[in-house]
Design an enzyme around this catalytic site. Structure first.
Site, PDB file in Angstrom:
ATOM      1  N   GLY A 239       0.767  -1.242   0.000  1.00  0.00           N
ATOM      2  CA  GLY A 239       0.000   0.000   0.000  1.00  0.00           C
ATOM      3  C   GLY A 239       0.790   1.279   0.000  1.00  0.00           C
ATOM      4  O   GLY A 239       0.201   2.359  -0.128  1.00  0.00           O
ATOM      5  N   GLU A 273       3.872  -6.607   1.545  1.00  0.00           N
ATOM      6  CA  GLU A 273       3.418  -6.899   0.173  1.00  0.00           C
ATOM      7  C   GLU A 273       3.409  -5.643  -0.695  1.00  0.00           C
ATOM      8  O   GLU A 273       2.355  -5.261  -1.227  1.00  0.00           O
ATOM      9  CB  GLU A 273       1.982  -7.442   0.222  1.00  0.00           C
ATOM     10  N   PRO A 274       4.531  -4.988  -0.862  1.00  0.00           N
ATOM     11  CA  PRO A 274       4.508  -3.782  -1.699  1.00  0.00           C
ATOM     12  C   PRO A 274       4.369  -4.125  -3.176  1.00  0.00           C
ATOM     13  O   PRO A 274       4.915  -5.127  -3.648  1.00  0.00           O
ATOM     14  CB  PRO A 274       5.871  -3.139  -1.417  1.00  0.00           C
ATOM     15  N   GLY A 275       3.633  -3.334  -3.890  1.00  0.00           N
ATOM     16  CA  GLY A 275       3.512  -3.485  -5.335  1.00  0.00           C
ATOM     17  C   GLY A 275       3.897  -2.179  -6.004  1.00  0.00           C
ATOM     18  O   GLY A 275       5.017  -2.011  -6.514  1.00  0.00           O
ATOM     19  N   ARG A 276       2.967  -1.234  -5.920  1.00  0.00           N
ATOM     20  CA  ARG A 276       3.180   0.076  -6.547  1.00  0.00           C
ATOM     21  C   ARG A 276       4.505   0.717  -6.120  1.00  0.00           C
ATOM     22  O   ARG A 276       5.207   1.299  -6.945  1.00  0.00           O
ATOM     23  CB  ARG A 276       2.023   0.986  -6.123  1.00  0.00           C
ATOM     24  N   ARG A 312      -5.788   4.041 -15.405  1.00  0.00           N
ATOM     25  CA  ARG A 312      -5.844   4.763 -14.132  1.00  0.00           C
ATOM     26  C   ARG A 312      -6.506   6.141 -14.220  1.00  0.00           C
ATOM     27  O   ARG A 312      -7.331   6.467 -13.352  1.00  0.00           O
ATOM     28  CB  ARG A 312      -4.442   4.874 -13.509  1.00  0.00           C
ATOM     29  N   TYR A 316      -9.696   6.078 -11.863  1.00  0.00           N
ATOM     30  CA  TYR A 316      -9.520   6.734 -10.553  1.00  0.00           C
ATOM     31  C   TYR A 316      -9.410   8.250 -10.672  1.00  0.00           C
ATOM     32  O   TYR A 316      -9.114   8.903  -9.679  1.00  0.00           O
ATOM     33  CB  TYR A 316      -8.229   6.248  -9.881  1.00  0.00           C
ATOM     34  N   CYS A 343     -13.324   4.992 -28.119  1.00  0.00           N
ATOM     35  CA  CYS A 343     -14.655   5.558 -28.304  1.00  0.00           C
ATOM     36  C   CYS A 343     -15.383   5.741 -26.966  1.00  0.00           C
ATOM     37  O   CYS A 343     -16.360   5.054 -26.675  1.00  0.00           O
ATOM     38  CB  CYS A 343     -15.447   4.638 -29.228  1.00  0.00           C
ATOM     39  N   GLU A 344     -14.820   6.580 -26.114  1.00  0.00           N
ATOM     40  CA  GLU A 344     -15.393   6.891 -24.793  1.00  0.00           C
ATOM     41  C   GLU A 344     -14.973   8.314 -24.446  1.00  0.00           C
ATOM     42  O   GLU A 344     -13.786   8.641 -24.587  1.00  0.00           O
ATOM     43  CB  GLU A 344     -14.802   5.973 -23.697  1.00  0.00           C
TER      44      GLU A 344
HETATM   45  C1  LIG Z   1      -3.746  -7.861  -0.259  1.00  0.00           C
HETATM   46  C2  LIG Z   1      -2.952  -6.880  -1.026  1.00  0.00           C
HETATM   47  N1  LIG Z   1      -1.637  -6.786  -0.786  1.00  0.00           N
HETATM   48  C3  LIG Z   1      -0.853  -5.922  -1.470  1.00  0.00           C
HETATM   49  C4  LIG Z   1      -1.381  -5.095  -2.436  1.00  0.00           C
HETATM   50  C5  LIG Z   1      -0.452  -4.185  -3.167  1.00  0.00           C
HETATM   51  O1  LIG Z   1      -0.754  -2.857  -2.969  1.00  0.00           O
HETATM   52  P1  LIG Z   1       0.249  -1.748  -3.449  1.00  0.00           P
HETATM   53  O2  LIG Z   1       0.492  -1.943  -4.887  1.00  0.00           O
HETATM   54  O3  LIG Z   1      -0.459  -0.489  -3.155  1.00  0.00           O
HETATM   55  O4  LIG Z   1       1.486  -1.899  -2.629  1.00  0.00           O
HETATM   56  C6  LIG Z   1      -2.748  -5.148  -2.709  1.00  0.00           C
HETATM   57  C7  LIG Z   1      -3.319  -4.264  -3.725  1.00  0.00           C
HETATM   58  O5  LIG Z   1      -4.434  -4.266  -4.086  1.00  0.00           O
HETATM   59  C8  LIG Z   1      -3.558  -6.062  -1.991  1.00  0.00           C
HETATM   60  O6  LIG Z   1      -4.860  -6.169  -2.219  1.00  0.00           O
END
Ligand SMILES: Cc1ncc(COP(=O)(O)O)c(C=O)c1O
Length: 426
Positions: A239, A273-276, A312, A316, A343-344
């Site tokens: 997150g 659990e970082p993604g972004r 995005r 959002y 086409c939106e």
């Molecule tokens: C359970 C869980 N973990 C991790 C993430 C990754 O979030 P972020 O990309 O904001 O770090 C998400 C994103 O939806 C999620 O649902």
């Protein structure tokens, strides 16, 4: 975003000019800096070095196998959300015992696949799922290691679509009911309840709500241990936000310390659990200007990328910085909407923005497109999904080719249809 800089008045990714990538691969194309991603995962790993931990890269942010592989090479595990993401994680070399699987709608087939692979943890999101998972594991003659995802009712102060920790959200089991849910898990035959999981949302720029949520989770662990549960994992989710515009999010080490502080001396393995935060600022969407269009009301700049490529802004109302690829100094600014060919009316990248004036045929970069970019792309309007390119220092490689027209119809049945009798059971 120091991996995207102007050199000789041309925007580069690391040592490679985006113009040369456009010439070789065409547009629209996602371009990722490998070293920017690696630097971010290393920042997490370094901050966690002294603690038992797993950085489970949230694969949904960017699922290209070369990206996942780059993370796995740095020791990362994976956070997956579907059978497809599990497949991708394993296929890219993420060890099964570093994979956590969350999501409110796991099917029995997906549970079987994850159990066969031997993943580290299921993050279970409801009592109904607990029962189903126990049944599946029992049939397979194994025990499913689980965390319960608890919903702490904490406002992550982010966009409502990516705010997952409020009691109105579909995610997790309410904190007030969590201990009972653990008791239920203990009664079921084939579960090993061994973790607590909390993830309250995405693009979080203030750690206070994250800290509050983790403190609730730590209290729950203490309560559970008093009830003789063997809790070994604390999954504090992902997150952490990034800078799209003027946000000043905390760095990975601050995220790590917020979590470590809350579970200090509790003898837990911390999962993040970082993604972004790992990949978002490491990518851009490279696109070419098609037309300028002036109406009575306003001016439009039409580019060859659309909402099907990067959703995005439409989904959002998200801000992405727009840069000219050529010669930053020479561009006057024009106030315009930056729009795609779809086409939106919702197909836009910027509205009423002072954009660099790039004439038709020139190149632009939509910045901070490394996360939730290609992964959310679709074929809407039968547009072929873009190419993806990895840059490493002075070199670049195609890591996914642009789709062909044939790809668009490839999965449709061709020739004669095999009509089945809808009234008979098969
Ligand atoms: C359970 C869980 N973990 C991790 C993430 C990754 O979030 P972020 O990309 O904001 O770090 C998400 C994103 O939806 C999620 O649902």
């Amino acid at each position: 975003m120091q991996e995207f800089t102007y050199k000789n008045e041309e925007l580069h990714c690391e040592g490679v000019s985006l113009k040369s990538i456009a010439a070789a691969v065409g547009t629209p194309t996602f371009v990722y800096s490998k070293n920017a991603m690696v630097a971010r995962i290393r920042a997490y790993e370094a901050a966690l070095a002294e603690a038992p931990h797993i950085v489970a890269y949230a694969i949904k942010a960017n699922t290209n196998q070369w990206v996942i592989r780059a993370m796995a090479e740095e020791g990362a595990g994976g956070d997956v959300h579907s059978g497809g993401e599990l497949y991708r994680a394993l296929n890219a070399g993420v060890p099964a015992n570093k994979i956590v699987y969350s999501g409110v709608g796991k099917t029995t087939q997906e549970m079987q696949e994850a159990l066969s692979a031997g993943i580290m943890l299921f993050s279970v999101e409801s009592i109904a799922e607990l029962k189903t998972l126990s049944g599946v594991a029992r049939e397979m003659g194994c025990i499913a290691p689980i965390a319960l995802r608890v919903n702490p009712h904490v406002d992550a102060k982010t966009h409502p679509y990516i705010s997952t920790g409020l009691k109105t959200a579909k995610f997790g089991i309410p904190l007030s009911y969590a201990a009972d849910a653990f008791e239920e898990a203990r009664r079921l035959p084939a579960l090993n309840p061994t973790g607590v999981h909390i993830h309250i949302g995405s693009q979080i720029t203030d750690l206070a709500p994250v800290q509050e949520a983790i403190h609730h989770g730590a209290d729950l662990v203490r309560d559970l241990r008093q009830r003789n549960f063997d809790i070994q994992y604390f999954d504090a989710g992902g997150g952490l936000g990034i800078t799209y515009d003027t946000e000043e999010p905390p760095e990975p080490d601050a995220h790590v310390h917020a979590a470590l502080q809350a579970i200090h001396a509790m003898n837990l393995t911390l999962v993040l659990e970082p993604g972004r935060a790992l990949v978002g600022n490491a990518g851009v969407l490279l696109t070419r200007v098609l037309y300028h269009k002036q109406t009575e009301e306003k001016r439009f700049v039409v580019i060859d990328a659309g909402m099907n490529d990067l959703l995005r802004p439409s989904l959002y109302d998200a801000y992405h910085e727009i840069r000219a690829v050529d010669d930053p100094g020479a561009h006057e600014r024009v106030v315009a909407d930056l729009v795609g060919p779809v086409c939106e009316e919702g197909d836009f990248f910027a509205k009423n923005r002072a954009l660099p004036h790039v004439p038709g045929g020139g190149l632009m970069a939509v910045m901070s497109a490394g996360a939730y970019g290609f992964t959310m792309a679709s074929n809407y309007n039968s547009r072929r999904r873009p190419a993806e390119v990895f840059v490493d220092g002075p070199r670049f490689a195609l890591i996914r080719r642009r789709e062909s027209y044939d790809d668009l119809v490839h999965h449709e049945v061709s020739g004669q249809l095999d009509w089945l009798d809808g009234n008979s059971e098969r």
